[in-house]
Design a protein around this motif. Structure first.
Motif: not given
Length: 185
Positions: A163-167, A171-174
């Motif tokens: 999902s877009a939310d998972e992506i 990216l926030r975690m990265k």
């Protein structure tokens, strides 16, 4: 039976001509399957004469709306949106291609609610056969989309069923990990 999907392994899915494997009815007609690219549709419609520049200008309206309020289209759970204008036998056609995380029915409900709540006029008013009373006639709008949909017959995703939310979360975690690692240096 639910099939487990590995989001780190690319996947492709050939889709029958009808657009679905098994007909499942939703509130607005048959529900199309979730594919490796998630949900989506392509709409092809003939542009009303003299409306090309209006459509091109409308792209700038969407660009400005997103620049001013980055989450203005968030209710649609979009991954990608692509608009194309191209000639066919002397007439101009518009193609809308969207990939999103919700099924067709939810997307339609959310899109209509979004346009009505923001006051942004939909680009589709520039297409032949789009209902003039679209703000008050949800049934006619949905019929337009059903009649103008051109189903895909192959969908591929490098990171399938994500999902877009998972992506965004990844990216926030990265970004957080990058900041933490930079602080250790």
């Amino acid at each position: 039976m639910t099939v487990a999907h590995d989001p780190t392994r690319p996947a492709a899915l050939a889709i029958p001509k009808e657009g679905y494997f098994e007909r499942v009815e939703g509130p607005h007609g048959p529900l199309f399957p979730k594919t490796p690219a998630n949900y989506g549709f392509s709409i092809l419609g003939k542009v009303k004469p003299g409306r090309e520049e209006t459509i091109r200008a409308y792209a700038k309206t969407i660009e400005a709306a997103v620049a001013a309020t980055p989450d203005v289209l968030a209710p649609l759970k979009l991954h990608y949106l692509r608009w194309l204008l191209f000639p066919i036998k002397g007439d101009l056609y518009f193609m809308y291609q969207g990939i999103f995380d919700t099924d067709f029915d939810k997307y339609m409900d959310d899109a209509l609610s979004l346009f009505l709540s923001t006051g942004i006029t939909t680009v589709f008013v520039n297409l032949e056969d789009f209902p003039e009373d679209w703000k008050d006639n949800r049934t006619a709008v949905i019929r337009f989309f059903r009649e103008h949909q051109v189903p895909s017959f192959l969908e591929y995703a490098e990171y399938p069923y994500v999902s877009a939310d998972e992506i965004k979360k990844a990216l926030r975690m990265k970004a957080a990990l990058t900041i933490a690692l930079d602080q250790l240096q």
